[in-house]
Write a protein that holds these residues in place. Structure first.
Motif, PDB file in Angstrom:
ATOM      1  N   GLY A  21      -3.663   8.266  -7.135  1.00 50.46           N
ATOM      2  CA  GLY A  21      -4.413   9.476  -7.440  1.00 50.46           C
ATOM      3  C   GLY A  21      -5.040   9.436  -8.809  1.00 50.46           C
ATOM      4  O   GLY A  21      -5.349   8.375  -9.353  1.00 50.46           O
ATOM      5  N   SER A  22      -5.205  10.615  -9.373  1.00 52.53           N
ATOM      6  CA  SER A  22      -5.842  10.746 -10.670  1.00 52.53           C
ATOM      7  C   SER A  22      -4.925  10.251 -11.793  1.00 52.53           C
ATOM      8  O   SER A  22      -3.719  10.448 -11.758  1.00 52.53           O
ATOM      9  CB  SER A  22      -6.214  12.211 -10.918  1.00 52.53           C
ATOM     10  OG  SER A  22      -6.702  12.387 -12.223  1.00 52.53           O
ATOM     11  N   ALA A  23      -5.544   9.606 -12.791  1.00 48.34           N
ATOM     12  CA  ALA A  23      -4.800   9.153 -13.969  1.00 48.34           C
ATOM     13  C   ALA A  23      -5.484   9.694 -15.218  1.00 48.34           C
ATOM     14  O   ALA A  23      -5.610   9.000 -16.221  1.00 48.34           O
ATOM     15  CB  ALA A  23      -4.731   7.634 -13.998  1.00 48.34           C
ATOM     16  N   VAL A  24      -5.930  10.963 -15.123  1.00 49.81           N
ATOM     17  CA  VAL A  24      -6.660  11.588 -16.225  1.00 49.81           C
ATOM     18  C   VAL A  24      -5.819  11.646 -17.490  1.00 49.81           C
ATOM     19  O   VAL A  24      -6.309  11.395 -18.602  1.00 49.81           O
ATOM     20  CB  VAL A  24      -7.138  13.005 -15.830  1.00 49.81           C
ATOM     21  CG1 VAL A  24      -7.777  13.706 -17.026  1.00 49.81           C
ATOM     22  CG2 VAL A  24      -8.114  12.931 -14.675  1.00 49.81           C
ATOM     23  N   ARG A  55       5.137   7.442 -14.486  1.00 50.53           N
ATOM     24  CA  ARG A  55       5.107   8.595 -13.586  1.00 50.53           C
ATOM     25  C   ARG A  55       4.054   8.457 -12.486  1.00 50.53           C
ATOM     26  O   ARG A  55       4.015   9.263 -11.553  1.00 50.53           O
ATOM     27  CB  ARG A  55       4.828   9.880 -14.384  1.00 50.53           C
ATOM     28  CG  ARG A  55       5.924  10.237 -15.367  1.00 50.53           C
ATOM     29  CD  ARG A  55       5.495  11.389 -16.271  1.00 50.53           C
ATOM     30  NE  ARG A  55       6.499  11.690 -17.265  1.00 50.53           N
ATOM     31  CZ  ARG A  55       7.505  12.549 -17.094  1.00 50.53           C
ATOM     32  NH1 ARG A  55       7.612  13.209 -15.951  1.00 50.53           N
ATOM     33  NH2 ARG A  55       8.392  12.756 -18.050  1.00 50.53           N
ATOM     34  N   LEU A  56       3.187   7.452 -12.608  1.00 47.32           N
ATOM     35  CA  LEU A  56       2.114   7.281 -11.633  1.00 47.32           C
ATOM     36  C   LEU A  56       2.637   6.747 -10.301  1.00 47.32           C
ATOM     37  O   LEU A  56       3.542   5.906 -10.261  1.00 47.32           O
ATOM     38  CB  LEU A  56       1.063   6.302 -12.173  1.00 47.32           C
ATOM     39  CG  LEU A  56       0.249   6.747 -13.388  1.00 47.32           C
ATOM     40  CD1 LEU A  56      -0.630   5.592 -13.860  1.00 47.32           C
ATOM     41  CD2 LEU A  56      -0.594   7.964 -13.077  1.00 47.32           C
ATOM     42  N   LYS A  57       2.059   7.239  -9.226  1.00 46.43           N
ATOM     43  CA  LYS A  57       2.319   6.676  -7.913  1.00 46.43           C
ATOM     44  C   LYS A  57       1.291   5.564  -7.696  1.00 46.43           C
ATOM     45  O   LYS A  57       0.086   5.794  -7.816  1.00 46.43           O
ATOM     46  CB  LYS A  57       2.203   7.742  -6.835  1.00 46.43           C
ATOM     47  CG  LYS A  57       3.322   8.782  -6.887  1.00 46.43           C
ATOM     48  CD  LYS A  57       3.213   9.758  -5.746  1.00 46.43           C
ATOM     49  CE  LYS A  57       4.367  10.767  -5.782  1.00 46.43           C
ATOM     50  NZ  LYS A  57       4.288  11.729  -4.651  1.00 46.43           N
ATOM     51  N   LEU A  58       1.779   4.398  -7.373  1.00 42.99           N
ATOM     52  CA  LEU A  58       0.909   3.230  -7.271  1.00 42.99           C
ATOM     53  C   LEU A  58       0.647   2.840  -5.826  1.00 42.99           C
ATOM     54  O   LEU A  58       1.526   2.936  -4.971  1.00 42.99           O
ATOM     55  CB  LEU A  58       1.523   2.049  -8.027  1.00 42.99           C
ATOM     56  CG  LEU A  58       1.882   2.306  -9.497  1.00 42.99           C
ATOM     57  CD1 LEU A  58       2.479   1.050 -10.106  1.00 42.99           C
ATOM     58  CD2 LEU A  58       0.666   2.754 -10.300  1.00 42.99           C
ATOM     59  N   CYS A  59      -0.575   2.382  -5.572  1.00 45.66           N
ATOM     60  CA  CYS A  59      -0.952   1.933  -4.233  1.00 45.66           C
ATOM     61  C   CYS A  59      -1.239   0.432  -4.197  1.00 45.66           C
ATOM     62  O   CYS A  59      -1.866  -0.061  -3.265  1.00 45.66           O
ATOM     63  CB  CYS A  59      -2.187   2.701  -3.764  1.00 45.66           C
ATOM     64  SG  CYS A  59      -1.840   4.422  -3.361  1.00 45.66           S
ATOM     65  N   GLY A  60      -0.832  -0.273  -5.192  1.00 41.76           N
ATOM     66  CA  GLY A  60      -1.055  -1.706  -5.232  1.00 41.76           C
ATOM     67  C   GLY A  60      -0.123  -2.372  -6.215  1.00 41.76           C
ATOM     68  O   GLY A  60       0.561  -1.705  -6.994  1.00 41.76           O
ATOM     69  N   SER A  61      -0.085  -3.688  -6.171  1.00 43.08           N
ATOM     70  CA  SER A  61       0.816  -4.429  -7.069  1.00 43.08           C
ATOM     71  C   SER A  61       0.161  -5.702  -7.594  1.00 43.08           C
ATOM     72  O   SER A  61       0.839  -6.622  -8.021  1.00 43.08           O
ATOM     73  CB  SER A  61       2.105  -4.791  -6.330  1.00 43.08           C
ATOM     74  OG  SER A  61       1.812  -5.610  -5.206  1.00 43.08           O
ATOM     75  N   THR A  87       0.799  -1.217   0.000  1.00 38.29           N
ATOM     76  CA  THR A  87       0.000   0.000   0.000  1.00 38.29           C
ATOM     77  C   THR A  87       0.831   1.264   0.000  1.00 38.29           C
ATOM     78  O   THR A  87       0.298   2.361   0.052  1.00 38.29           O
ATOM     79  CB  THR A  87      -0.908   0.015   1.233  1.00 38.29           C
ATOM     80  OG1 THR A  87      -0.116  -0.077   2.406  1.00 38.29           O
ATOM     81  CG2 THR A  87      -1.900  -1.145   1.182  1.00 38.29           C
ATOM     82  N   ASN A  88       2.108   1.160   0.010  1.00 34.83           N
ATOM     83  CA  ASN A  88       2.965   2.340  -0.015  1.00 34.83           C
ATOM     84  C   ASN A  88       2.733   3.111  -1.292  1.00 34.83           C
ATOM     85  O   ASN A  88       2.739   2.566  -2.380  1.00 34.83           O
ATOM     86  CB  ASN A  88       4.442   1.901   0.070  1.00 34.83           C
ATOM     87  CG  ASN A  88       5.349   3.072   0.406  1.00 34.83           C
ATOM     88  OD1 ASN A  88       5.155   4.178  -0.088  1.00 34.83           O
ATOM     89  ND2 ASN A  88       6.326   2.805   1.258  1.00 34.83           N
ATOM     90  N   SER A  89       2.522   4.403  -1.169  1.00 33.12           N
ATOM     91  CA  SER A  89       2.213   5.206  -2.349  1.00 33.12           C
ATOM     92  C   SER A  89       3.439   5.634  -3.115  1.00 33.12           C
ATOM     93  O   SER A  89       3.341   6.268  -4.147  1.00 33.12           O
ATOM     94  CB  SER A  89       1.418   6.467  -1.936  1.00 33.12           C
ATOM     95  OG  SER A  89       2.211   7.284  -1.089  1.00 33.12           O
ATOM     96  N   SER A  90       4.594   5.297  -2.629  1.00 30.38           N
ATOM     97  CA  SER A  90       5.816   5.657  -3.353  1.00 30.38           C
ATOM     98  C   SER A  90       5.988   4.765  -4.558  1.00 30.38           C
ATOM     99  O   SER A  90       5.948   3.549  -4.462  1.00 30.38           O
ATOM    100  CB  SER A  90       7.039   5.517  -2.430  1.00 30.38           C
ATOM    101  OG  SER A  90       8.220   5.668  -3.182  1.00 30.38           O
TER     102      SER A  90
END
Length: 312
Positions: A189-192, A165-171, A2-5
């Motif tokens: 976050g947003s992936a618009v 470039r996206l910060k991910l909260c899952g794998s 769950t790490n957002s890094s």
């Protein structure tokens, strides 16, 4: 995880293999047979076209590129797939995942670009035969073939750049391989930007489909005018139509499932829907052209006959 890094995610897990545990050996055998068939039919057609100077024409050059692309795309899927089938741990590194996405989806875009180019070639050959050699000269064909590779490769590079470039909260990826939309859905976050660019490229290739439809409307009109045009249409356009329908159906299944697929659908069905564009087009495209186009079929039979006589 769950790490957002972004950099903390070193691996992705591929949950699609959970449904293959009980029959991994037969699935491995069938997949290996399929991949061997892909290698055999594509390499055979490529060598036939390259070695025979009578086949050094635009249409056969496009078919050759279609086969090369089939080898390129399947190389991004099958080796990892084989490894995962024989393993109890189904993971892929972050860099490996992005590379797999790049290869598989640039392959799909190149495939459609080549098919669009082939429809243009058939349009010129049948509707404007007197201008064919000037419109499809060697320099122009070289430029067109280059564009069918460079544009998709660049487009997918842009998509990968945005995804990276996206910060991910899952794998956790619910497929048998890495897929761009599956990774985007893991974003914190947003992936618009990803969605917007993705829809733009989908629209761009829908434009390819519209171009192909318009080409065939003109081809059919021209084919109805004379017996010679009808004969040429049947010989060269029918295999192209088979390949086009094959690729389009496979890609639509994958695209619709990736964005709108229901989790209530059995995992085995979802797996099949996800990988069919990596199974059927690479096998059927060269087989269709090898069987239907007389010039290629006769040349392949001749080369096989010569080879068998040398081994006697």
């Amino acid at each position: 995880m769950t790490n957002s890094s972004l950099h903390s995610i070193g691996y992705f897990s591929l949950s699609g293999f959970g449904a293959t545990v009980n029959y991994r050996v037969p699935l491995f055998s069938l997949s290996l047979l399929c991949y061997c068939a892909i290698l055999l039919v594509n390499v055979s057609l490529i060598l036939t076209i390259v070695l025979d100077h009578t086949l050094h024409e635009p249409m056969y050059a496009f078919i050759c590129n279609l086969c090369i692309n089939g080898l390129y795309g399947t190389a991004g899927f099958y080796p990892k797939f084989f490894s995962d089938l024989l393993s109890d741990i189904h993971i892929i590194s972050y860099a490996g995942c992005l590379l797999q996405i790049y290869v598989i989806y640039s392959y799909a875009m190149v495939d459609y670009s080549i098919l669009a180019l082939m429809s243009y070639d058939r349009y010129v050959a049948i509707c404007r035969p007197l201008e064919y050699h000037s419109m499809m000269s060697v320099p122009r064909v070289s430029v067109l073939v280059s564009l069918t590779w460079l544009v998709p490769l660049s487009a997918e590079a842009l998509m990968i750049s945005l995804t990276s470039r996206l910060k991910l909260c899952g794998s956790h990826i619910q497929k048998l391989y890495c897929e761009n939309w599956s990774v985007v859905k893991l974003a914190c976050g947003s992936a618009v930007a990803n969605s917007t660019v993705g829809l733009f490229f989908i629209s761009f290739y829908c434009g390819h489909a519209l171009f192909i439809v318009c080409s065939y409307v003109q081809l059919v009109k021209s084919a109805l005018k004379s017996k010679e045009s009808r004969s040429k249409f049947t010989r060269t356009c029918v295999p192209h139509l088979f390949c086009l329908l094959n690729v389009t159906a496979a890609l639509l299944f994958d695209l619709m499932y990736a964005r709108y697929g229901a989790t209530s659908v059995p995992q085995n069905v979802r797996n099949f829907m996800a990988i069919q564009f990596l199974i059927f087009p690479p096998v059927l495209n060269p087989v269709i052209y090898g069987l239907i186009l007389t010039k290629i079929r006769n040349r392949m039979i001749y080369l096989c006959t010569i080879s068998s006589q040398r081994f006697k």
